[in-house]
Scaffold this active site. Structure first.
Site, PDB file in Angstrom:
ATOM      1  N   ASP A 349       0.835  -1.193   0.000  1.00  9.24           N
ATOM      2  CA  ASP A 349       0.000   0.000   0.000  1.00  9.24           C
ATOM      3  C   ASP A 349       0.875   1.250   0.000  1.00  9.24           C
ATOM      4  O   ASP A 349       1.867   1.332   0.735  1.00  9.24           O
ATOM      5  CB  ASP A 349      -0.894  -0.025   1.250  1.00  9.24           C
ATOM      6  CG  ASP A 349      -1.739   1.217   1.394  1.00  9.24           C
ATOM      7  OD1 ASP A 349      -2.621   1.423   0.546  1.00  9.24           O
ATOM      8  OD2 ASP A 349      -1.507   1.978   2.360  1.00  9.24           O
ATOM      9  N   GLU A 385       1.583  -0.557  -5.024  1.00 16.69           N
ATOM     10  CA  GLU A 385       0.665   0.525  -5.334  1.00 16.69           C
ATOM     11  C   GLU A 385       1.565   1.745  -5.522  1.00 16.69           C
ATOM     12  O   GLU A 385       2.035   2.326  -4.537  1.00 16.69           O
ATOM     13  CB  GLU A 385      -0.339   0.762  -4.212  1.00 16.69           C
ATOM     14  CG  GLU A 385      -1.329   1.863  -4.546  1.00 16.69           C
ATOM     15  CD  GLU A 385      -2.217   2.247  -3.371  1.00 16.69           C
ATOM     16  OE1 GLU A 385      -3.383   2.609  -3.617  1.00 16.69           O
ATOM     17  OE2 GLU A 385      -1.749   2.210  -2.215  1.00 16.69           O
TER      18      GLU A 385
END
Length: 722
Positions: A349, A385
């Site tokens: 993330d 990401e």
């Protein structure tokens, strides 16, 4: 209980050896550290850790068994102006705890102010209220588990179909899962879920955060919860609320059993991990673990005022990626999940934050160097990401060669093309062909692109074709939260409608987007429930909706079988034909010329060589620069030459496949597509039509070179050379 022995400084955390448990915790700021054990009545006993080596405080306590609850109290400076926030009145979680019991009690009427290092109203004061009654406990875990003959499936990237899923959201309403297992790791490993995944052709599940996380107090006050889980407090501990058997370490065993069941079905387990920040928030947040252990070593503080935190994540704090102890924590955590929990990879993330050693995103940051040389972590799936909210944080295409990336440009381009955005066709073609402009220069392959149309963050697929704008009122933020850049189209009416034409168009648009996803080079990723038409009623930021708005409603979606069947057939088509999942980029005309030169050298004339990819206009003429630059053009066709795949298979044999024509019509009217000249193929059979989802290839008439095929408005056709 016996006296505390000196024990060992390594490994960090609590480790049971069959006779007792060794405890070790890092803190450079500490002056002394107390180990706190809690009995079944929650009575606390304290031992001062007797030894410290290289800032690691440690001790061994005989007789401490798995299931023992514990925490630390750190004595040291409380000087926020210097970045120090030690306070022995705060019970702290072990950063290396392998299981965590309980939740944070935010109820101010019960004295939850004790969770904070300051008194409410004065953020620079010191609060000496005891936080133990209001916080979680670390738990000693047994390392023993019968893995049987479990082994990683090791699915090659180019063969993967990823399914992004939420442990609770996918299983909470599944009628075939026993009620006591719904919403749990055991529910995800249940045969009913595994059968659904295998029928879809899914061979990797990407689980939204399962590291122990915290529900924010401000959400609980509004009757909401942190559903997504991007609020980690324990990087080694499976989230305890997803366990069907309690939380005294049972969640560890249940998680392992889930992984074993998925592996038996040939499905890999990839974890969405949040190593960029923690649940302690900014300078007004609670003291739960890292802040009280060694604030300045764990967090990025503002250089000229260390009372405050640097925030490139939008959550209040960022971990200090230039700290060797933070890097050790992350690498130890990654190795633990691979070696002890048998997971197959990670999706990171806000991964751009991991590259921030100072301020700018640094592709050669120490974290990436550590991953590159690590013999364990470098061998599993690594998905970035590739952005964060800081300056220069959008880094799609810029991660090191070992990494794959969520391709946000793919998502945006495909949405634009199918909603009819002018001028999107050139980039549509580039993304369909594997995004070589992003990944080829540094030696990466098409599978570096994790392609997706939707994910947890944003609209579901159903909502993408049903809403022009977000409808996040249920989040309690006056619809201010969530992105406004949805690139969606409601097909003529906002939200639910009884108009049959609009409903039919929406279903076709779903099929168009899904067909594009599975026909594109790269790795397709489905968001859970999209194959069933799941809706969040226009909410594009359901992070706090731990309820039926977000959970997959299996029974209500049974009438979506046509869409489900279509996805299954798409996935099967991709699995049968390597031309849709190449390991090398298309070479186009350059490859054709090289083959002709080679053929001439052998004296064979060389006139029959065909490129591996050719783009045509709907009129059957090869695309020119002028054709690509017609801004209003929304239709094209692609020839994929299955006989010109340049890479060998895993046994070194040449790969040969059928050749295909892909006909894309994003116009609002039917168009006639002329089949290209006979040198590309004399006869073609239709295998897929998003305007006719029940089409069977054996019922499709043969089309000859030069003939015209009608492609209905806003639809895709796939023709196979026969």
């Amino acid at each position: 209980m016996e006296n505390l022995w000196p024990g060992d400084a390594y490994p960090l955390g609590a480790h049971f050896d069959g006779a007792g448990t060794n405890f070790a915790v890092f803190s450079e700021a500490a002056e002394r550290v107390e180990l706190c054990l809690f009995d079944d009545d929650d009575e606390e006993a304290r031992w001062e850790l007797p030894e410290v080596d290289a800032f690691v405080w440690h001790g061994y306590l005989p007789g401490v068994m798995p299931g023992q609850r514990y925490g630390f109290r750190v004595h040291g400076p409380y000087e926020p102006e210097r970045g120090h926030r030690c306070n022995p009145h705060k019970l702290l979680l072990d950063p290396y705890a392998q299981a965590i019991e309980g939740t944070v009690d935010w109820n101010e009427a019960r004295g939850a102010e004790a969770l904070f290092g300051y008194r409410f109203g004065d953020p620079w004061s010191r609060n000496d209220l005891d936080s133990a009654p209001h916080t979680m406990r670390s738990v000693v875990v047994s390392p023993y588990f019968d893995w049987g003959d479990d082994r990683p499936p090791r699915i090659p990237y180019h063969e993967m179909v990823i399914y992004e899923a939420h442990v609770k959201g996918l299983t909470a309403r599944h009628p075939d899962i026993p009620a006591e297992l719904r919403g749990t790791y055991a529910g995800l490993g249940h045969p009913a879920v595994i059968e659904h995944l295998t029928d879809l052709g899914v061979n990797a599940v990407e689980l939204m955060p399962v590291h122990q996380f915290v529900h924010d107090g401000h959400l609980l006050k509004r009757g909401l919860r942190n559903y997504w889980g991007y609020n980690t407090i324990g990087f080694f501990a499976p989230h305890n609320e997803y366990s069907s058997g309690g939380s005294r370490g049972e969640q560890v065993l249940e998680f392992k059993a889930m992984v074993r069941a998925l592996h038996e079905a040939g499905i890999e387990v990839i974890l969405d991990v949040v190593y960029n920040h923690t649940a302690e928030g900014n300078h007004l947040g609670p003291t739960l673990s890292f802040r009280g252990i060694d604030n300045a070593s764990y967090y990025r503080l503002v250089d000229n005022d260390p009372r405050y935190y640097m925030d490139t994540t939008g959550t209040g704090n960022s971990l200090l990626m230039r700290s060797p102890h933070v890097l050790q924590l992350i690498m130890d955590s990654l190795r633990y999940w691979v070696t002890e929990m048998h997971v197959d990879g990670f999706r990171f993330d806000l991964a751009a934050t991991l590259a921030r050693e100072l301020h700018d995103v640094d592709r050669l940051a120490a974290f990436f160097d550590l991953v590159q040389q690590d013999p364990v972590v470098s061998q599993v799936k690594l998905i970035a990401e590739p952005w964060d909210v800081g300056e220069g944080g959008y880094q799609v295409g810029n991660f090191p060669p070992l990494w794959t990336e969520w391709n946000g440009k793919y998502r945006d381009t495909m949405r634009d093309f199918w909603r009819g955005q002018p001028g999107s066709m050139p980039e549509f073609a580039s993304r369909l062909a594997g995004s070589s402009d992003l990944y080829a220069d540094d030696g990466r392959k098409p599978f570096a692109s994790i392609n997706f149309i939707t994910c947890h963050d944003g609209f579901t697929l159903h909502d993408l074709v049903s809403y022009d704008g977000k409808h996040n009122e249920a989040n309690g933020e006056d619809n201010r939260d969530g992105t406004d850049d949805n690139r969606s189209w409601n097909c003529g009416e906002e939200g639910p409608t009884g108009d049959l034409e609009i409903l039919a168009l929406r279903e076709r648009q779903k099929r168009n987007l899904l067909a594009t996803l599975f026909l594109s080079q790269g790795v397709p990723m489905l968001s859970h429930g999209d194959e069933l038409g799941r809706t969040q009623r226009g909410n594009n930021n359901a992070y706090c909706q731990d309820n039926e708005l977000s959970w997959v409603d299996w029974e209500a979606l049974l009438d979506q079988f046509p869409l489900l069947d279509f996805v299954r057939r798409l996935s099967a088509l991709r699995a049968r034909h390597p031309v849709f999942r190449r390991r090398r980029f298309f070479e186009g005309r350059a490859a054709e010329a090289a083959r002709r030169r080679s053929a001439r050298g052998r004296g064979t004339g060389g006139g029959e060589a065909l490129p591996d990819l050719v783009w045509f206009t709907p009129g059957g003429r090869e695309m020119t620069d002028g054709d690509w630059n017609v801004g209003y053009a929304k239709s094209l066709q692609a020839f994929l030459n299955g006989e010109a795949i340049s890479e060998p298979d895993r046994r070194g044999r040449r790969i040969a496949d059928d050749s295909f024509l892909l006909l894309f019509n994003a116009h609002d009217g039917d168009l006639g597509f002329k089949v290209p000249p006979v040198r590309y193929g004399g006869m073609w059979s239709k295998v897929l039509d998003t305007a006719d989802p029940m089409l069977a290839e054996e019922e499709s008439p043969v089309v000859k070179a030069g003939e015209s095929v009608t492609v209905e408005a806003r639809s895709v056709q796939v023709l196979r050379r026969v």
